[in-house]
Design a protein around this motif. Sequence first.
Motif, PDB file in Angstrom:
ATOM      1  N   MET A 299       0.825  -1.045  -0.158  1.00 14.08           N
ATOM      2  CA  MET A 299      -0.042  -0.121  -0.048  1.00 14.08           C
ATOM      3  C   MET A 299       0.694   1.347  -0.155  1.00 14.08           C
ATOM      4  SD  MET A 299      -3.167   0.759   2.752  1.00 14.08           S
ATOM      5  CE  MET A 299      -4.139  -0.331   2.256  1.00 14.08           C
ATOM      6  N   ASN A 300       0.760   2.078  -0.946  1.00 15.19           N
ATOM      7  CA  ASN A 300       1.605   3.343  -0.939  1.00 15.19           C
ATOM      8  C   ASN A 300       0.863   4.286  -0.251  1.00 15.19           C
ATOM      9  OD1 ASN A 300      -0.555   4.914  -2.450  1.00 15.19           O
ATOM     10  ND2 ASN A 300       0.323   3.937  -4.362  1.00 15.19           N
ATOM     11  N   ASN A 301       1.617   5.506  -0.036  1.00 12.72           N
ATOM     12  CA  ASN A 301       1.106   6.511   1.133  1.00 12.72           C
ATOM     13  C   ASN A 301      -0.204   6.884   0.610  1.00 12.72           C
ATOM     14  OD1 ASN A 301       3.603   6.061   2.269  1.00 12.72           O
ATOM     15  ND2 ASN A 301       4.552   7.881   1.533  1.00 12.72           N
ATOM     16  N   ASP A 302      -0.518   7.514  -0.671  1.00 11.11           N
ATOM     17  CA  ASP A 302      -1.638   7.878  -0.996  1.00 11.11           C
ATOM     18  C   ASP A 302      -2.885   6.883  -0.630  1.00 11.11           C
ATOM     19  OD1 ASP A 302      -0.719  10.263  -2.117  1.00 11.11           O
ATOM     20  OD2 ASP A 302      -0.325   9.278  -4.211  1.00 11.11           O
ATOM     21  N   GLU A 303      -2.532   5.637  -0.923  1.00 14.40           N
ATOM     22  CA  GLU A 303      -3.549   4.436  -0.886  1.00 14.40           C
ATOM     23  C   GLU A 303      -3.800   4.609   0.856  1.00 14.40           C
ATOM     24  OE1 GLU A 303      -2.906   1.568  -4.153  1.00 14.40           O
ATOM     25  OE2 GLU A 303      -1.649   1.352  -2.624  1.00 14.40           O
ATOM     26  N   ILE A 304      -2.956   4.898   1.467  1.00 17.06           N
ATOM     27  CA  ILE A 304      -2.990   4.620   3.142  1.00 17.06           C
ATOM     28  C   ILE A 304      -3.979   6.009   3.569  1.00 17.06           C
ATOM     29  CG2 ILE A 304      -1.889   5.411   5.290  1.00 17.06           C
ATOM     30  CD1 ILE A 304       0.550   3.438   4.184  1.00 17.06           C
TER      31      ILE A 304
ATOM     32  N   THR B  49      -2.673  -1.240   7.272  1.00 18.30           N
ATOM     33  CA  THR B  49      -1.605  -0.636   6.109  1.00 18.30           C
ATOM     34  C   THR B  49      -0.545  -1.507   6.027  1.00 18.30           C
ATOM     35  OG1 THR B  49      -0.354   0.510   7.681  1.00 18.30           O
ATOM     36  CG2 THR B  49      -2.308   1.581   6.905  1.00 18.30           C
ATOM     37  N   GLY B  50      -0.347  -2.569   6.927  1.00 19.29           N
ATOM     38  CA  GLY B  50       0.894  -3.477   6.378  1.00 19.29           C
ATOM     39  C   GLY B  50       2.066  -2.923   6.762  1.00 19.29           C
TER      40      GLY B  50
END
Length: 67
Positions: A1-6, A30-31
Motif C-alpha cells: 500500500m503506498n502513501n496515497d492509498e494509506i 496498512t501493513g
Amino acid sequence: MNNDEIIQALQYLIGSRYVPAARAYIGELTGRDRVHGPRDITTREYDLNRITVQTDDKDVITGFSFG
C-alpha cells in the motif's frame, strides 16, 4: 500500500479521538510496522514506511504523515 492509498484508507479516522490502540489497528490495516502516535518517542531518521498520526490538542486525529 503506498502513501496515497494509506491516506485514502485512513481518511475516515480523521476527526475521531486518538487512542493508543489505534496504532496496532493502523499497522494491521496498512501493513506498516512503524506507526507512531502523537506522544510516542521516535527517532529522527527518515523512514518512508513510518506513519505518524497527527492530532490536535484534544487528541483528535487531524491527519497522517510519512517519513
